[in-house]
Design a protein around this motif. Structure first.
Motif, PDB file in Angstrom:
ATOM      1  N   PHE A  20       0.845  -1.199   0.000  1.00  0.00           N
ATOM      2  CA  PHE A  20       0.000   0.000   0.000  1.00  0.00           C
ATOM      3  C   PHE A  20       0.879   1.247   0.000  1.00  0.00           C
ATOM      4  O   PHE A  20       1.999   1.224   0.519  1.00  0.00           O
ATOM      5  N   ASN A  21       0.344   2.329  -0.582  1.00  0.00           N
ATOM      6  CA  ASN A  21       1.108   3.572  -0.603  1.00  0.00           C
ATOM      7  C   ASN A  21       1.144   4.228   0.780  1.00  0.00           C
ATOM      8  O   ASN A  21       1.953   5.119   1.023  1.00  0.00           O
ATOM      9  N   GLN A  22       0.232   3.838   1.701  1.00  0.00           N
ATOM     10  CA  GLN A  22       0.258   4.311   3.088  1.00  0.00           C
ATOM     11  C   GLN A  22      -0.019   3.134   3.991  1.00  0.00           C
ATOM     12  O   GLN A  22      -0.858   2.270   3.682  1.00  0.00           O
ATOM     13  N   SER A  23       0.679   3.124   5.050  1.00  0.00           N
ATOM     14  CA  SER A  23       0.399   2.039   5.998  1.00  0.00           C
ATOM     15  C   SER A  23      -0.820   2.363   6.867  1.00  0.00           C
ATOM     16  O   SER A  23      -1.516   1.456   7.321  1.00  0.00           O
ATOM     17  N   VAL A  24      -1.093   3.672   7.124  1.00  0.00           N
ATOM     18  CA  VAL A  24      -2.250   4.093   7.933  1.00  0.00           C
ATOM     19  C   VAL A  24      -2.958   5.232   7.209  1.00  0.00           C
ATOM     20  O   VAL A  24      -2.318   6.225   6.835  1.00  0.00           O
ATOM     21  N   TYR A  25      -4.259   5.092   7.015  1.00  0.00           N
ATOM     22  CA  TYR A  25      -5.100   6.148   6.437  1.00  0.00           C
ATOM     23  C   TYR A  25      -5.990   6.710   7.563  1.00  0.00           C
ATOM     24  O   TYR A  25      -6.621   5.938   8.310  1.00  0.00           O
ATOM     25  N   LYS A  26      -6.055   8.031   7.647  1.00  0.00           N
ATOM     26  CA  LYS A  26      -6.913   8.670   8.652  1.00  0.00           C
ATOM     27  C   LYS A  26      -7.994   9.470   7.941  1.00  0.00           C
ATOM     28  O   LYS A  26      -7.703  10.319   7.093  1.00  0.00           O
ATOM     29  N   VAL A  27      -9.253   9.203   8.302  1.00  0.00           N
ATOM     30  CA  VAL A  27     -10.405   9.810   7.631  1.00  0.00           C
ATOM     31  C   VAL A  27     -11.397  10.285   8.705  1.00  0.00           C
ATOM     32  O   VAL A  27     -11.541   9.649   9.764  1.00  0.00           O
ATOM     33  N   GLN A  28     -12.100  11.398   8.409  1.00  0.00           N
ATOM     34  CA  GLN A  28     -13.175  11.907   9.280  1.00  0.00           C
ATOM     35  C   GLN A  28     -14.502  11.865   8.507  1.00  0.00           C
ATOM     36  O   GLN A  28     -14.546  12.199   7.321  1.00  0.00           O
ATOM     37  N   LEU A  29     -15.549  11.473   9.206  1.00  0.00           N
ATOM     38  CA  LEU A  29     -16.866  11.351   8.566  1.00  0.00           C
ATOM     39  C   LEU A  29     -17.936  11.732   9.576  1.00  0.00           C
ATOM     40  O   LEU A  29     -17.941  11.223  10.712  1.00  0.00           O
ATOM     41  N   PRO A  30     -18.866  12.656   9.233  1.00  0.00           N
ATOM     42  CA  PRO A  30     -19.940  12.995  10.177  1.00  0.00           C
ATOM     43  C   PRO A  30     -20.878  11.820  10.396  1.00  0.00           C
ATOM     44  O   PRO A  30     -21.097  11.006   9.488  1.00  0.00           O
ATOM     45  N   GLU A  31     -21.441  11.776  11.584  1.00  0.00           N
ATOM     46  CA  GLU A  31     -22.270  10.618  11.929  1.00  0.00           C
ATOM     47  C   GLU A  31     -23.576  10.566  11.151  1.00  0.00           C
ATOM     48  O   GLU A  31     -24.202   9.512  11.065  1.00  0.00           O
ATOM     49  N   ASN A  32     -23.985  11.674  10.554  1.00  0.00           N
ATOM     50  CA  ASN A  32     -25.232  11.664   9.794  1.00  0.00           C
ATOM     51  C   ASN A  32     -25.003  11.398   8.306  1.00  0.00           C
ATOM     52  O   ASN A  32     -25.879  11.674   7.481  1.00  0.00           O
ATOM     53  N   ALA A  33     -23.820  10.878   7.955  1.00  0.00           N
ATOM     54  CA  ALA A  33     -23.564  10.552   6.557  1.00  0.00           C
ATOM     55  C   ALA A  33     -24.531   9.473   6.096  1.00  0.00           C
ATOM     56  O   ALA A  33     -24.804   8.497   6.813  1.00  0.00           O
TER      57      ALA A  33
END
Length: 852
Positions: A236-249
């Motif tokens: 993988f190009n990154q070992s860890v991906y960090k993402v934010q997502l609102p709970e009402n998605a």
């Protein structure tokens, strides 16, 4: 593993000092403590005296998770009531603190207790599977690393700090390193190249041990298969991906696409993506990964209040033989949105509230919470209507509904109070909770009458038990506080006869205690009492009782129940005189022949014990009928000559005079008058004798006039005629002087109360009325003066006749305080005296004239 409970069950008192600012006590207790274990001396730490806990009703307000502990009623200690499992209560959260509300009901106070459940090492590390199958290419270079799934420990702190060991092997070693402060990475490291032909399968044991004392451990068997060829795995190009997502998605939202590469060629380079087997089935239900593109999307609804972040392990596997895999981690942070409205609970309610409760009285205790975090979870509270209640914040999430103003049950007997909560989100969410607050009554209103003074008309000779009036008092209080009873408060009797004396009002009237009806105890007699004035007292049944008073004035209306009575008559001078025998009603008088017309021969005097019209007398000659030599004044009673007397009239005239009043029906008395006709000299001597014998009846104001000379002497000589004319003129002048003197002579003082007075005088068919606010007495200088008082409404008809007495009278109407009062005086000389005025009455026309 056996745990030493003697050490575990030691209760660690973290903080038991009472803070006046926050009112909070903190305790700690180890999990799995036995039921009955004393957590802390709650009553003592709250400042209660020994033994007061049960009397003051110290109790714990149950709020779900706090039900594992309870307050001992006798000792006031906080004890364990059921099994405490820190992992069940708080999961991985540390520290595990339970917020408890403790209520003291006498007086009402609330305290906040924080109970920390400390962890014990009661959970061993657990691997996701008892066996892990791995494939290692035989051409994998030394130093190749293969990620392993770590174990999990439900405990926290040192009890959850895991260390890993691998069973001895010359080919494989173990490398443990931290990915971040909460997660570690476990890698299986290839020390030297493997040879499938030498050892095709390697079996190792991975052991995880926690940091508890004693330490607990768990194991997982590693089955490592050695494969040939395809010796490059995806990266993988990154070992860890960090993402934010609102709970009402919304479900189906794509939030990340991962990409991996493989240096091999052909089929060994073709990749597909999948979730690692380490991810739980519940998490896999929330997310979907595209097998070919690596897009990751949501499959269900996220809830920040349940899970704040997700750690997704992604595998990229090639299609070689054997297939090789690459691994990466996706850390998804769920962002909170304002999707939870505040919640309001009423934890205690003290109703009804007395209307005399002082401001500051606590009516209810409220608990407010919001599952959101940050500004979305900060709640503001208000109460509507803003009066007379208010909210007082005790500490975070706890409010008291208190009384701000004085209550009045007679104005508002019940309040519907609405507690409104609003969070700080955008847009804000709101919640309401209704509280019904009834107001209990106290006896704070005295009975009050509709009128301060009740004025009543009552005819005399009314039947005993007849209703005279009805009074009513209003008390806005309820139940016994508003139940009114009436009683007679003894008052005076006005206008009573001097011979009767002053009698109590209760001898004439009574008051019904429930209805307020005023009854006549006995028939009323106007000649005995003209005015009854008393007070009626209204008392409620409160404690203490309150009362109010009203004055009742009963004016007795006269009935024509007394006939006229004859009085001794005065004697005329000059040509006539009179005398009377009061017992028999026979009167006698004399007159001289030749007396001119209009000469007063006698005066019939009568009095009527009634009043008003019933006492207004008129005189008539009953016999002889027709035109006789005498006539009587219609209202004065004076018997005068209708013409000059002659010898042809005879020596004696007998007159029957009827005295009638104006009542309906009228009553009368009869007087017989014998008039003797004598010569002038005899008349003079008779007049002198009569005057000396009955001096008490002589009226000096009635002056004598010159007697006529004898008829024969007058016709004989002119000298006697001239003498007679001179004598008559002299006597006429003398009479005028005496009349003027009597007219302007000082009269007896007139006693009256304050206020202006007016007199209306009319003819026989009219009335004499004297209007004033207070009754007045009238005194005259001569004769038997009598004050007659009659009260009637402006629209009240004259008193009815006897027919009205045959039936039970209706309750009389109540009048206002300004009543009309008729005052009729039977005064000699046809003259009526009032303050500052003198009125003359014309008996022929019935008119009344006055001079100031």
């Amino acid at each position: 593993m056996v745990v030493s409970w003697g050490l575990v069950l030691r209760v660690a008192l973290v903080q038991a000092a009472w803070s006046a600012g926050v009112g909070q006590v903190r305790y700690s207790v180890p999990e799995e403590a036995k039921a009955g274990t004393v957590v802390g001396r709650l009553a003592q730490d709250l400042g209660l005296e020994a033994g007061d806990a049960e009397w003051r009703r110290l109790r714990l307000v149950s709020q779900g998770r706090g039900s594992s502990v309870e307050v001992s009623g006798a000792s006031g200690a906080l004890v364990v009531s059921s099994r405490l499992d820190r992992e069940e209560l708080c999961g991985k959260s540390a520290p595990c603190a339970l917020r408890l509300e403790v209520l003291v009901e006498r007086p009402l106070r609330v305290f906040h207790v924080e109970l920390e459940v400390t962890d014990i090492n009661d959970n061993a590390p657990i691997f996701p599977a008892a066996r892990k199958n791995l494939s290692v290419s035989e051409n994998s270079p030394p130093g190749s690393r293969f990620p392993l799934e770590g174990a999990s420990d439900a405990d926290v702190g040192a009890n959850a700090q895991l260390s890993y060991t691998l069973s001895p092997s010359e080919y494989f070693g173990l490398e443990v390193k931290s990915k971040d402060e909460n997660k570690i990475s476990i890698l299986l490291v290839l020390k030297i190249s493997v040879d499938r032909e030498t050892v095709p399968v390697h079996r190792l044991v991975l052991t995880a041990s926690d940091g508890g004392r004693p330490s607990l451990s768990g194991t997982m068997e590693l089955v490592i298969s050695v494969l040939d060829a395809n010796d490059n795995g995806p990266q993988f190009n990154q070992s860890v991906y960090k993402v934010q997502l609102p709970e009402n998605a919304a479900a189906g939202t794509v939030f990340l696409q991962v990409t991996a590469t493989d240096n091999d060629e052909g089929i060994n380079r073709e990749l597909y993506y999948s979730f690692s087997d380490t991810i739980s089935a519940k998490v896999k239900d929330l997310f979907i990964i595209d097998r070919n593109s690596g897009e990751i999307r949501t499959a269900g609804e996220l809830d920040f209040e349940d899970v704040q972040s997700y750690d997704l392990e992604i595998d990229s596997t090639d299609k070689g033989t054997p297939p090789l895999s690459g691994h990466c981690s996706v850390v998804l942070e769920v962002l909170d949105v304002n999707d939870n409205a505040p919640e309001v609970w009423v934890t205690s309610l003290s109703v009804p509230v007395s209307e005399d409760a002082p401001p500051g009285t606590v009516v209810a205790l409220l608990s407010v919470s919001d599952r959101d975090s940050g500004a979305n979870g900060r709640v503001r509270c208000a109460v509507w209507p803003s009066s007379p209640f208010g909210l007082v914040s005790r500490f975070a999430g706890s409010y008291s509904l208190v009384l701000r103003e004085a209550l009045d049950r007679e104005r508002v007997w019940e309040y519907e109070v609405e507690v409104r909560a609003e969070d700080g989100g955008s847009p804000p969410l709101r919640a309401t909770r209704g509280v019904r607050v009834p107001v209990s009554d106290v006896n704070d209103n005295a009975p009050s009458f509709l009128q301060a003074v009740y004025t009543v008309l009552a005819r005399e000779n009314n039947a005993a038990g007849a209703e005279l009036a009805r009074v009513w008092a209003r008390d806005p209080d309820e139940a016994g506080n508003g139940r009114v009873s009436y009683s007679l408060w003894e008052g005076g009797v006005g206008g009573a006869s001097p011979s009767v004396g002053r009698r109590a009002a209760s001898s004439y009237v009574s008051v019904d205690a429930e209805s307020g009806r005023v009854w006549a105890v006995q028939p009323l007699d106007y000649e005995e009492v003209q005015v009854l004035q008393f007070e009626v007292r209204a008392v409620d049944a409160g404690d203490p009782p309150l009362c109010g008073n009203a004055t009742v004035q009963v004016f007795v209306v006269d009935e024509n129940d007394n006939a006229p009575a004859l009085l001794p008559s005065s004697v005329g001078g000059g040509w006539g005189g009179s005398s009377v025998e009061a017992s028999s009603g026979s009167l006698w008088a004399w007159a001289s022949w030749g007396a001119p017309a209009g000469q007063v021969v006698a005066k019939i005097r009568a009095v009527d014990a009634d009043s008003g019209y019933n006492a207004w007398l008129r005189y008539e000659v009953w016999e002889p009928r027709g035109k006789g030599p005498f006539r009587v004044g219609l209202y004065s009673g004076e018997v005068t000559t209708a013409r000059a007397l002659e010898e042809a009239d005879g020596p004696r005239q007998r007159l029957v005079i009827v005295v009638r009043d104006h009542g309906e029906p009228s009553r009368s008395a009869t007087a017989t008058l014998s008039v003797s006709l004598v010569e002038g000299g005899e008349s003079s001597s008779s007049s002198s004798g009569s005057s000396s014998s009955s001096s008490s009846g002589v009226r000096p104001s009635w002056g004598a006039e010159v007697g006529a000379a004898s008829a024969s002497g007058a016709s004989a000589t002119n000298v006697w005629l001239v003498v007679a004319i001179c004598a008559v003129s002299s006597l006429f002048l003398l009479a005028l002087v005496l009349y003027g003197a009597s007219r302007w002579a000082p009269r007896a003082a007139v006693l009256s109360g304050p206020g202006p007075a007016t007199l209306v005088c009319a003819s026989e068919v009219g009335s004499w009325s004297y209007s004033q606010r207070q009754s007045r007495s009238l005194c005259v200088a001569e004769g038997a003066g009598k004050s007659d008082l009659m009260v009637f409404s402006p629209n009240f008809p004259p008193p009815p006749g006897p027919a009205a007495k045959e039936t039970q009278p209706e309750p009389p109407a109540l009048l206002d305080t300004e009543s009309l009062i008729m005052l009729i005086e039977n005064v000699p000389e046809n003259r009526f005296s009032f303050p500052e005025k003198v009125f003359d009455f014309d008996e022929q026309t019935g008119d009344c004239t006055g001079t100031a």
